[in-house]
Motif scaffolding. Structure first.
Motif, PDB file in Angstrom:
ATOM      1  N   LEU A  83      -5.756   1.483   9.052  1.00 27.22           N
ATOM      2  CA  LEU A  83      -4.640   1.715   8.136  1.00 27.22           C
ATOM      3  C   LEU A  83      -5.076   1.586   6.683  1.00 27.22           C
ATOM      4  O   LEU A  83      -4.624   2.351   5.818  1.00 27.22           O
ATOM      5  N   TYR A  84      -5.952   0.635   6.422  1.00 33.61           N
ATOM      6  CA  TYR A  84      -6.434   0.484   5.042  1.00 33.61           C
ATOM      7  C   TYR A  84      -7.206   1.730   4.614  1.00 33.61           C
ATOM      8  O   TYR A  84      -7.063   2.205   3.486  1.00 33.61           O
ATOM      9  N   PRO A  89       0.802  -1.228   0.000  1.00 40.06           N
ATOM     10  CA  PRO A  89       0.000   0.000   0.000  1.00 40.06           C
ATOM     11  C   PRO A  89       0.830   1.270   0.000  1.00 40.06           C
ATOM     12  O   PRO A  89       0.283   2.364  -0.209  1.00 40.06           O
ATOM     13  N   GLY A  90       2.127   1.165   0.218  1.00 39.53           N
ATOM     14  CA  GLY A  90       2.981   2.340   0.151  1.00 39.53           C
ATOM     15  C   GLY A  90       3.487   2.629  -1.249  1.00 39.53           C
ATOM     16  O   GLY A  90       4.154   3.645  -1.471  1.00 39.53           O
ATOM     17  N   GLU A 128      -3.136   8.828   2.836  1.00 36.22           N
ATOM     18  CA  GLU A 128      -2.650   9.493   4.041  1.00 36.22           C
ATOM     19  C   GLU A 128      -1.761   8.565   4.868  1.00 36.22           C
ATOM     20  O   GLU A 128      -1.483   8.844   6.037  1.00 36.22           O
ATOM     21  N   LEU A 129      -1.298   7.481   4.285  1.00 36.66           N
ATOM     22  CA  LEU A 129      -0.524   6.483   5.013  1.00 36.66           C
ATOM     23  C   LEU A 129       0.941   6.906   5.119  1.00 36.66           C
ATOM     24  O   LEU A 129       1.573   7.257   4.119  1.00 36.66           O
ATOM     25  N   LEU A 136      -6.711   4.739   5.653  1.00 36.83           N
ATOM     26  CA  LEU A 136      -5.715   5.775   5.374  1.00 36.83           C
ATOM     27  C   LEU A 136      -5.034   5.544   4.022  1.00 36.83           C
ATOM     28  O   LEU A 136      -4.733   6.493   3.289  1.00 36.83           O
ATOM     29  N   ALA A 137      -4.780   4.277   3.698  1.00 36.17           N
ATOM     30  CA  ALA A 137      -4.159   3.960   2.407  1.00 36.17           C
ATOM     31  C   ALA A 137      -5.055   4.381   1.247  1.00 36.17           C
ATOM     32  O   ALA A 137      -4.587   4.913   0.238  1.00 36.17           O
ATOM     33  N   ARG A 159      -3.531   2.716  -5.097  1.00 39.23           N
ATOM     34  CA  ARG A 159      -4.973   3.000  -5.050  1.00 39.23           C
ATOM     35  C   ARG A 159      -5.633   2.718  -6.399  1.00 39.23           C
ATOM     36  O   ARG A 159      -6.749   2.194  -6.456  1.00 39.23           O
ATOM     37  N   GLU A 182       3.503   3.078   8.623  1.00 36.72           N
ATOM     38  CA  GLU A 182       2.160   2.504   8.585  1.00 36.72           C
ATOM     39  C   GLU A 182       1.977   1.641   7.346  1.00 36.72           C
ATOM     40  O   GLU A 182       1.331   0.584   7.396  1.00 36.72           O
ATOM     41  N   ALA A 183       2.541   2.071   6.224  1.00 39.17           N
ATOM     42  CA  ALA A 183       2.451   1.285   4.998  1.00 39.17           C
ATOM     43  C   ALA A 183       3.143  -0.063   5.173  1.00 39.17           C
ATOM     44  O   ALA A 183       2.641  -1.101   4.725  1.00 39.17           O
ATOM     45  N   LEU A 207       0.953  -2.323   7.331  1.00 36.98           N
ATOM     46  CA  LEU A 207      -0.200  -2.856   6.590  1.00 36.98           C
ATOM     47  C   LEU A 207       0.248  -3.900   5.574  1.00 36.98           C
ATOM     48  O   LEU A 207      -0.435  -4.909   5.375  1.00 36.98           O
TER      49      LEU A 207
END
Length: 464
Positions: free
Chosen positions: A267-268, A202-203, A275-276, A270-271, A208, A280-281, A284
């Motif tokens: 966290l998902y 997700p980072g 905003e992650l 935010l992803a 997305r 945090e990425a 997740l």
């Protein structure tokens, strides 16, 4: 290869004459066995349509994840858009120059000389010599490939494959595999592999958009974590129904962890809103890998982990007590090791293999520990880790599988090297009194075929 020729020219074999003679004998019992390729970078459509390979980048780099990692480590791009034009040509030449120098060093090793010529011949390369200007070689090779393209079916036919597993994106409709399934020459021999790397990071820039694509393909909303996981399960089932045997994960970190449900959901969210934070990425990503392990325990796909060279921790700030790969993979085995999970762990790091992976495999029968097979390493070291693996977890959970994500033109060479190393390690164990010759021979045949071990050979082998 005859025994006399092998002992004269092949330094892969053990030095002690009795061990060497037995190693050659064991190898010759499996030398002609068809290859089982567990994963390869050549797209299925190249085989289905026999698409021509017309440039050096496509021949040597585009379908070879190991080489791509080498080049990225040197700051060289390996993916280009058609519109890149001159920049792509310049970077392609730059990548080839670095690769040429690497291959010259690697194939100049004494234990690779015998196979080096075949590698060069299959790839259509000029002789790998340090006195050749790689930029000039690039121009000559580019001109030749443009005039006389290389067709991938020739490479696959030369390898004598029993099974060939491609790497396939989760959103792929697998039309090429449908075409291959109807081809008498390849039906049943080419299978897809579920390769979700870009969906589990997700980072990563573009994640997305990929989440939206997954929703479009499955018809399942991915705005929340539960929907995202449901969509991934649906695609895994789609792949299973079309012959997939495994999922593969080429991760930059193997920090697998189970987050509390509410934390993962947060966290998902935010992803999805971009905003992650980096830590945090990573957290997740580790949870999504854990969820992949849970799915593997449910649906039966083998989960294959291919970390980069070594297991350099990329730990979130504030954490401590990181002991490398064992601690980072253990959550999967602790939570699912007693279920139907089957985990394959690959590495190119001999130290991590012996000190971390083998002890972990000894604790958890669900883990198969695939030993390193690298052209540039000392064969004595590569045999030693295999002997340690056999003594620790047995032949069935260590030998026979080869990490052949190295482009199709060196696939047969890499498998042949792996078989010689396996045979040499078993011969050393026989002479040391830890195995009988018959056990070594039977186990090696079963391992190379990736079929049940000696006590189960009366059962009909599984289909392709």
């Amino acid at each position: 290869m005859t025994s006399s020729a092998a002992t004269d020219v092949d330094p892969v074999w053990p030095v002690e004459p009795r061990v060497r003679a037995l190693a050659v004998e064991l190898y010759e019992s499996v030398a002609a066995a068809p290859l089982v390729s567990v994963h390869n970078g050549l797209p299925a459509r190249y085989l289905a349509e026999d698409l021509p390979i017309t440039d050096p980048m496509n021949l040597l780099i585009s379908h070879d994840q190991g080489i791509q990692a080498l080049l990225r480590g040197s700051g060289i791009r390996t993916e280009f858009a058609v519109t890149d034009g001159w920049r792509a040509e310049h970077a392609s030449r730059q990548a080839f120059v670095l690769l040429w120098r690497h291959l010259v060093v690697t194939l100049a090793q004494p234990w690779m000389r015998a196979d080096g010529d075949e590698t060069v011949r299959l790839a259509g390369l000029p002789p790998l010599r340090a006195d050749r200007d790689p930029a000039t070689v690039y121009d000559e090779l580019a001109a030749r490939l443009a005039a006389e393209p290389l067709y991938p079916r020739r490479l696959v036919a030369a390898a004598d494959l029993r099974r060939f597993a491609t790497s396939d994106d989760p959103t792929d409709r697998l039309r090429a595999h449908e075409q291959l399934a109807e081809d008498p020459a390849l039906a049943g021999r080419v299978v897809p592999t579920f390769s979700p790397d870009r969906f589990l990071d997700p980072g990563r820039r573009g994640w997305r958009t990929d989440a939206d694509l997954l929703a479009e393909v499955t018809g399942t909303g991915t705005d929340d974590l539960d929907g995202y996981l449901t969509a991934l399960r649906e695609r895994r089932r789609y792949f299973l129904d079309r012959g997939a045997l495994a999922s593969e994960h080429h991760v930059s970190d193997v920090a697998i962890r189970r987050l509390p449900h509410d934390d993962a959901v947060g966290l998902y969210r935010l992803a999805r809103s971009a905003e992650l934070l980096p830590d945090e990425a990573l957290a997740l990503e580790g949870h999504l890998l854990w969820e992949s392990g849970r799915m593997a325990a449910e649906d039966g796909l083998v989960m294959s982990l291919f970390p980069p060279a070594g297991f350099s921790p990329r730990t979130p700030s504030g954490s401590s007590g990181d002991h490398g790969v064992a601690d980072r993979v253990r959550p999967l085995l602790t939570d699912f090791g007693a279920t139907d999970l089957r985990l394959q762990l690959f590495t190119v790091d001999t130290d991590a293999y012996v000190t971390e992976i083998l002890p972990l495999a000894a604790q958890h029968p669900a883990l198969s520990a695939v030993p390193p097979t690298r052209f540039a390493d000392d064969p004595a070291d590569l045999r030693a880790v295999r002997a340690a693996a056999v003594s620790t977890v047995g032949v069935a959970r260590s030998l026979g599988v080869v990490d052949d994500m190295s482009g199709p033109f060196v696939m047969a060479v890499r498998h042949r090297l792996g078989r010689r190393l396996d045979a040499g390690a078993l011969a050393e164990l026989v002479v040391a009194g830890q195995l009988s010759e018959e056990e070594a021979r039977t186990d090696l045949v079963a391992a190379v075929a990736q079929r049940p071990a000696r006590e189960e050979l009366t059962v009909p082998p599984p289909g392709l």
